[in-house]
Design an enzyme around this catalytic site. Structure first.
Site, PDB file in Angstrom:
ATOM      1  N   HIS A 208      78.078  54.951  92.556  1.00  0.00           N
ATOM      2  CA  HIS A 208      79.129  56.095  91.535  1.00  0.00           C
ATOM      3  C   HIS A 208      80.565  55.459  91.510  1.00  0.00           C
ATOM      4  O   HIS A 208      81.402  56.196  90.411  1.00  0.00           O
ATOM      5  CB  HIS A 208      79.186  57.185  92.765  1.00  0.00           C
ATOM      6  CG  HIS A 208      79.732  57.029  94.382  1.00  0.00           C
ATOM      7  ND1 HIS A 208      79.311  55.827  94.922  1.00  0.00           N
ATOM      8  CD2 HIS A 208      80.895  57.200  94.529  1.00  0.00           C
ATOM      9  CE1 HIS A 208      79.876  55.766  96.124  1.00  0.00           C
ATOM     10  NE2 HIS A 208      80.775  56.488  96.055  1.00  0.00           N
ATOM     11  N   ASP A 238      72.540  53.717  96.006  1.00  0.00           N
ATOM     12  CA  ASP A 238      74.155  53.765  95.488  1.00  0.00           C
ATOM     13  C   ASP A 238      74.321  52.768  95.050  1.00  0.00           C
ATOM     14  O   ASP A 238      75.777  52.368  95.812  1.00  0.00           O
ATOM     15  CB  ASP A 238      74.726  54.435  96.761  1.00  0.00           C
ATOM     16  CG  ASP A 238      75.811  55.397  96.487  1.00  0.00           C
ATOM     17  OD1 ASP A 238      76.249  55.044  95.078  1.00  0.00           O
ATOM     18  OD2 ASP A 238      77.191  55.173  96.885  1.00  0.00           O
ATOM     19  N   SER A 319      85.001  53.435  98.670  1.00  0.00           N
ATOM     20  CA  SER A 319      83.454  52.948  98.066  1.00  0.00           C
ATOM     21  C   SER A 319      83.735  51.955  98.042  1.00  0.00           C
ATOM     22  O   SER A 319      84.071  51.301  97.081  1.00  0.00           O
ATOM     23  CB  SER A 319      83.617  54.273  97.633  1.00  0.00           C
ATOM     24  OG  SER A 319      82.994  55.326  97.871  1.00  0.00           O
TER      25      SER A 319
END
Length: 468
Positions: A208, A238, A319
């Site tokens: 993402h 992911d 992230s």
């Protein structure tokens, strides 16, 4: 408990728990996305969740060699052709003899020289320079008493990068005229450099973080910036792997064995919360729990993600960053956090042992190959009972087929729209996420799966041979 997402809600679609399996997960249209339940910790303004591919073009220059003919005089006597033919015959014989002698000398002398050895050594060295070794988890060793955690963090921080996601956007003037699309920064995240060879260096991050990008810019620890190429992405887990020029890289991080983690172990999160202004921020915490399962909606469908829970502060922009142990090994890739009023210290990372096989496959194939059925699904509890097709009252969970690809294994095996799947190889299937989990973790391409299916109120068993 509600999970919130940092993405702009105006661009999210409100959908039922429906999954389209008519295309393989690696190639489905990623624009059909439900609002994720969990924060993907990207410092982002907006993602369009479209698929992103890079195409490398290569140019080859060809050199054309021509031979010139040497003619004689313009006029010749009548005997001249015969003389010329004799000359040509002699020339041909001389050339043939020279070729034979040269070949004999080459085969006799060359094996006793170093030419062939040097030639093959050079070829082997060139091949080794471009070879990417599979990633493995390194054994966790006890930390020496004199070692400083500050020194360990400083060393690992050099392998942490910032990632800026640029996407094409069109603007319009007052009269509605569209101007050419421009690349605009839409979000940022973190990444970990885990391997370097003579030419390239490889970065692992979250899918993402890079999804929908037309350009990716990497910021290194010393302030240098460079563009990255996408090697491969996998929306379900992911994870993504990027590639940059190795000349920018001075340090790499190694993966540790996440299976050895226990609640209470000390860990440190390194990343770029809230953007590059706070790059390589370090937060401290412990392992709160292992083997947690978090339901996440991705651009490839819903998925129950196996994660490590930690109370180390993880914020938007973290992230793709590293969760390391006290030995400086990467034991997780920071990915999620629960964002809710009154909730603190609930961050999640993808375990290194789960990430390593995905990373190796992405480097090797550029994608993750998973079994393909060829059906669209809807959870039974999301469908009004009027459409349940006379199911027995004892059947309250399962998945209904809403679409069948006519060229798929499902179609050739006899699965039909409105069939309700309740089991696979004897394992009960109560939802589309359970079906997907079984399909992608328990069976392989080429396997034959026995589907327990209700059709018009009657239970049937249908064998489906999985394709890819």
């Amino acid at each position: 408990m509600n999970y919130k997402d940092d993405f702009n809600p105006e661009n999210e679609q409100n959908e039922t728990n429906s999954i389209d399996l008519t295309m393989p997960a690696s190639s489905r249209n990623e624009s059909d996305v439900k609002k994720p339940n969990v924060d993907h910790e990207t410092n982002t303004h907006d993602f369009d969740r479209s698929s992103y591919e890079t195409h490398n073009t290569q140019e080859t220059n060809y050199r054309e060699y021509t031979t010139a003919s040497h003619g004689g005089e313009a006029t010749r006597s009548k005997e001249e052709p015969k003389t010329s033919n004799k000359r040509n015959l002699k020339g041909f014989a001389s050339t043939l003899a020279a070729g034979v002698i040269g070949s004999v000398l080459t085969l006799t002398i060359l094996p006793h020289t170093d030419y062939m050895k040097n030639y093959f050594e050079k070829a082997d060295n060139q091949s080794a320079a471009t070879e990417v070794k599979p990633v493995t988890a390194q054994p966790t060793v006890a930390k020496t008493s004199g070692a400083s955690i500050a020194d360990t963090v400083e060393k690992v921080s050099k392998a942490i990068v910032g990632i800026e996601n640029y996407q094409k956007q069109q603007s319009s003037d007052f009269f509605g005229n569209s101007s050419p699309s421009q690349s605009v920064e839409t979000g940022s995240g973190s990444g970990v450099i885990f391997q370097k060879n003579n030419n390239d260096a490889y970065i692992v991050t979250n899918n993402h973080v890079v999804e929908g990008a037309s350009k990716l810019e990497i910021s290194l620890y010393n302030g240098e910036k460079t563009k990255a190429e996408v090697v491969g992405t996998d929306a379900l887990t992911d994870l993504a792997v990027l590639k940059i020029d190795a000349k920018y890289v001075n340090a790499t991080a190694s993966f540790g064995d996440s299976s050895t983690l226990r609640p209470g172990d000390q860990v440190y999160a390194i990343g770029n919360p809230l953007g590059l202004d706070l790059s390589r921020t370090v937060t401290q915490g412990i392992i709160s729990a292992t083997n947690r399962s978090i339901a996440v909606d991705t651009s490839a469908g819903s998925w129950d993600t196996n994660v490590i829970q930690t109370d180390a502060a993880i914020n938007p922009g973290n992230s793709g960053g590293a969760l390391i142990n006290s030995q400086g090994q990467v034991i997780g890739i920071n990915s999620l956090k629960i964002s809710e009023n009154g909730v603190e210290g609930l961050g999640f990372a993808i375990p290194s042992n789960d990430a390593i096989p995905i990373v190796n496959q992405l480097i090797k194939n550029g994608k993750i190959e998973r079994p393909y059925i060829g059906i669209g699904l809807e959870d039974l509890d999301q469908i009004p009972q009027i459409y349940w097709q006379n199911l027995p009252s004892s059947v309250q969970k399962g998945v209904m087929i809403t679409q069948v690809d006519p060229h798929s294994a499902a179609s050739s095996s006899g699965l039909e729209v409105k069939d309700v799947i309740v089991s696979m190889n004897g394992t009960k299937i109560g939802s589309s996420s359970e079906l997907r989990k079984y399909l992608y973790t328990k069976v392989n391409v080429g396997d034959t799966v026995k589907f327990g299916v209700y059709r018009n109120g009657k239970l049937k068993t249908i064998d489906v041979k999985l394709s890819k």
